[in-house]
Design a protein around this motif. Sequence first.
Motif, PDB file in Angstrom:
ATOM      1  N   GLY A  88      10.953  -0.893  -7.220  1.00 24.87           N
ATOM      2  CA  GLY A  88      10.481  -2.025  -6.532  1.00 24.87           C
ATOM      3  C   GLY A  88      11.187  -2.355  -5.150  1.00 24.87           C
ATOM      4  N   THR A  89      10.452  -2.976  -4.536  1.00 25.24           N
ATOM      5  CA  THR A  89      11.218  -3.357  -3.305  1.00 25.24           C
ATOM      6  C   THR A  89      10.270  -4.426  -2.577  1.00 25.24           C
ATOM      7  OG1 THR A  89      12.099  -2.785  -0.909  1.00 25.24           O
ATOM      8  CG2 THR A  89      10.142  -1.370  -1.681  1.00 25.24           C
ATOM      9  N   ARG A  90      10.637  -5.520  -1.982  1.00 22.30           N
ATOM     10  CA  ARG A  90      10.057  -6.650  -1.394  1.00 22.30           C
ATOM     11  C   ARG A  90       8.908  -7.306  -2.156  1.00 22.30           C
ATOM     12  NH1 ARG A  90       9.052  -4.860   4.902  1.00 22.30           N
ATOM     13  NH2 ARG A  90       7.030  -3.913   4.061  1.00 22.30           N
ATOM     14  N   ASP A  91       9.269  -7.238  -3.666  1.00 28.00           N
ATOM     15  CA  ASP A  91       8.174  -7.649  -4.558  1.00 28.00           C
ATOM     16  C   ASP A  91       6.735  -6.814  -4.784  1.00 28.00           C
ATOM     17  OD1 ASP A  91       9.763  -9.975  -5.110  1.00 28.00           O
ATOM     18  OD2 ASP A  91       8.897 -11.126  -3.410  1.00 28.00           O
ATOM     19  N   GLU A  92       7.143  -5.577  -4.257  1.00 30.25           N
ATOM     20  CA  GLU A  92       6.246  -4.499  -4.365  1.00 30.25           C
ATOM     21  C   GLU A  92       6.546  -3.386  -5.251  1.00 30.25           C
ATOM     22  OE1 GLU A  92       3.008  -5.371  -3.540  1.00 30.25           O
ATOM     23  OE2 GLU A  92       3.207  -6.658  -2.218  1.00 30.25           O
ATOM     24  N   ILE A  93       5.639  -2.539  -5.718  1.00 30.16           N
ATOM     25  CA  ILE A  93       6.026  -1.225  -6.344  1.00 30.16           C
ATOM     26  C   ILE A  93       5.515   0.000  -5.647  1.00 30.16           C
ATOM     27  CG2 ILE A  93       6.024   0.014  -8.361  1.00 30.16           C
ATOM     28  CD1 ILE A  93       7.287  -2.934  -8.826  1.00 30.16           C
ATOM     29  N   LEU A  94       6.272   0.882  -5.476  1.00 33.87           N
ATOM     30  CA  LEU A  94       5.912   2.136  -4.952  1.00 33.87           C
ATOM     31  C   LEU A  94       6.369   3.433  -5.694  1.00 33.87           C
ATOM     32  CD1 LEU A  94       6.604  -0.056  -2.368  1.00 33.87           C
ATOM     33  CD2 LEU A  94       6.150   1.962  -0.708  1.00 33.87           C
ATOM     34  N   THR A  95       5.767   4.554  -5.413  1.00 27.72           N
ATOM     35  CA  THR A  95       6.558   5.504  -5.876  1.00 27.72           C
ATOM     36  C   THR A  95       7.397   5.843  -5.053  1.00 27.72           C
ATOM     37  OG1 THR A  95       5.302   7.409  -4.570  1.00 27.72           O
ATOM     38  CG2 THR A  95       4.348   6.626  -6.843  1.00 27.72           C
ATOM     39  N   VAL A  96       8.610   6.643  -5.724  1.00 29.59           N
ATOM     40  CA  VAL A  96       9.780   6.976  -4.844  1.00 29.59           C
ATOM     41  C   VAL A  96       9.196   7.781  -3.498  1.00 29.59           C
ATOM     42  CG1 VAL A  96      11.643   8.502  -4.776  1.00 29.59           C
ATOM     43  CG2 VAL A  96      11.298   6.979  -6.781  1.00 29.59           C
ATOM     44  N   GLY A  97       8.211   8.654  -3.880  1.00 26.92           N
ATOM     45  CA  GLY A  97       7.933   9.775  -2.670  1.00 26.92           C
ATOM     46  C   GLY A  97       7.327   8.857  -1.748  1.00 26.92           C
ATOM     47  N   ASP A  98       6.419   7.714  -2.080  1.00 21.96           N
ATOM     48  CA  ASP A  98       6.006   6.918  -0.811  1.00 21.96           C
ATOM     49  C   ASP A  98       6.842   6.184  -0.050  1.00 21.96           C
ATOM     50  OD1 ASP A  98       3.195   7.712  -0.909  1.00 21.96           O
ATOM     51  OD2 ASP A  98       2.645   6.249  -2.396  1.00 21.96           O
ATOM     52  N   PHE A  99       7.877   5.283  -0.951  1.00 21.23           N
ATOM     53  CA  PHE A  99       8.928   4.832  -0.478  1.00 21.23           C
ATOM     54  C   PHE A  99       9.592   5.541   0.598  1.00 21.23           C
ATOM     55  CE2 PHE A  99      13.560   3.464  -0.687  1.00 21.23           C
ATOM     56  CZ  PHE A  99      13.542   2.313  -0.060  1.00 21.23           C
ATOM     57  N   LEU A 100      10.049   6.538   0.191  1.00 26.61           N
ATOM     58  CA  LEU A 100      10.975   7.774   1.212  1.00 26.61           C
ATOM     59  C   LEU A 100      10.058   8.172   2.283  1.00 26.61           C
ATOM     60  CD1 LEU A 100      12.802  10.023  -1.228  1.00 26.61           C
ATOM     61  CD2 LEU A 100      13.610   7.802  -0.256  1.00 26.61           C
ATOM     62  N   ASP A 101       8.731   8.196   2.139  1.00 26.32           N
ATOM     63  CA  ASP A 101       7.802   8.299   3.313  1.00 26.32           C
ATOM     64  C   ASP A 101       7.746   7.245   4.375  1.00 26.32           C
ATOM     65  OD1 ASP A 101       6.543  10.751   4.174  1.00 26.32           O
ATOM     66  OD2 ASP A 101       4.627  10.073   3.194  1.00 26.32           O
ATOM     67  N   THR A 102       8.008   6.020   3.727  1.00 27.04           N
ATOM     68  CA  THR A 102       8.093   5.032   4.862  1.00 27.04           C
ATOM     69  C   THR A 102       9.405   5.026   5.505  1.00 27.04           C
ATOM     70  OG1 THR A 102       9.210   3.341   3.374  1.00 27.04           O
ATOM     71  CG2 THR A 102       6.936   3.374   3.171  1.00 27.04           C
TER      72      THR A 102
END
Length: 218
Positions: free
Chosen positions: A123-137
Motif C-alpha cells: 500500500g502507498t498513497r492510499d492505493e494498492i499495487l503489486t510489488v512488481g508494479d510499484f518497483l516499475d514506477t
Amino acid sequence: MDLFTRSWAALRAAVDELSDEDFGRPSGCTGWLVRDLVCHLIVDAQDVLITLATPSDREPTRDALTYWEVSGTPPTGDDPLDALTVRLAAAYEDPHLLKFHLDDVGSAAGRAALLADPAGRVGTRDEILTVGDFLDTYVMEWTLHHLDLIAHLPDAGQPPAEGLARSREMLEGIAGSPFPTSFHDVDALLVGTGRRLPTEAEQDELGAAASKLPLYLG
C-alpha cells in the motif's frame, strides 16, 4: 526487479561521482539545485522502504501506469513539500553528508527491493499495487531524476539504456500513443514530461500527439 536495481545503482553512482561544486548547480527540476534533488532522492528511498514494509491483502487498485497522477500544469517549485526539501537540503551543509545519507538509506532500499516478492501487494498513497508494479514506477522515477541530476552536468554518467527504454514505454502507455521512432529515448522522456520544449522539427513529427503533451507526472 532487475531494472529497478540497475537504474537505482546507476543513479546513486552518478551522485557519488559529483564534486562539491556540482551540488550547487541547477538541476532539471524547477526551483531545485542538485543538492535539493539529492535530498529528494533520500526521501524517495525512504518511500521505497516504507511501502515495501506495508503489505496488503487487498486487490490492486493501480498499476505501474495508473499509479501516476497526470497534471496539465507544470511544477513551479513553490509547493510546500518542494520548499521543505530545499530547506532540508540546505541544512546538510556538507555535500558529503548528503552522499552518506543517500548511500545509507539507498542501499537499504535496494536490498529491500531484491528481497521483496514481485507478486506481493503493498500500500502507498492510499492505493494498492503489486510489488512488481510499484518497483516499475520507480524505474521511471529513477530514470527521470537521473536525467534531472545531469541536466547541467554534461560529463556525468547517463541512465542505463534499458531503464530509458522501459521508461519511454511506460510514458507512451500513459500518453496513449507512441513517440516517433526518430526520437531518442532521452528526447522522448524530456519532451514528453515537459522537461524541455520540442524543436520545430520534433513538433511536426509528433503531429496530433503533440496535443497530449507534455505530461507532468506526480
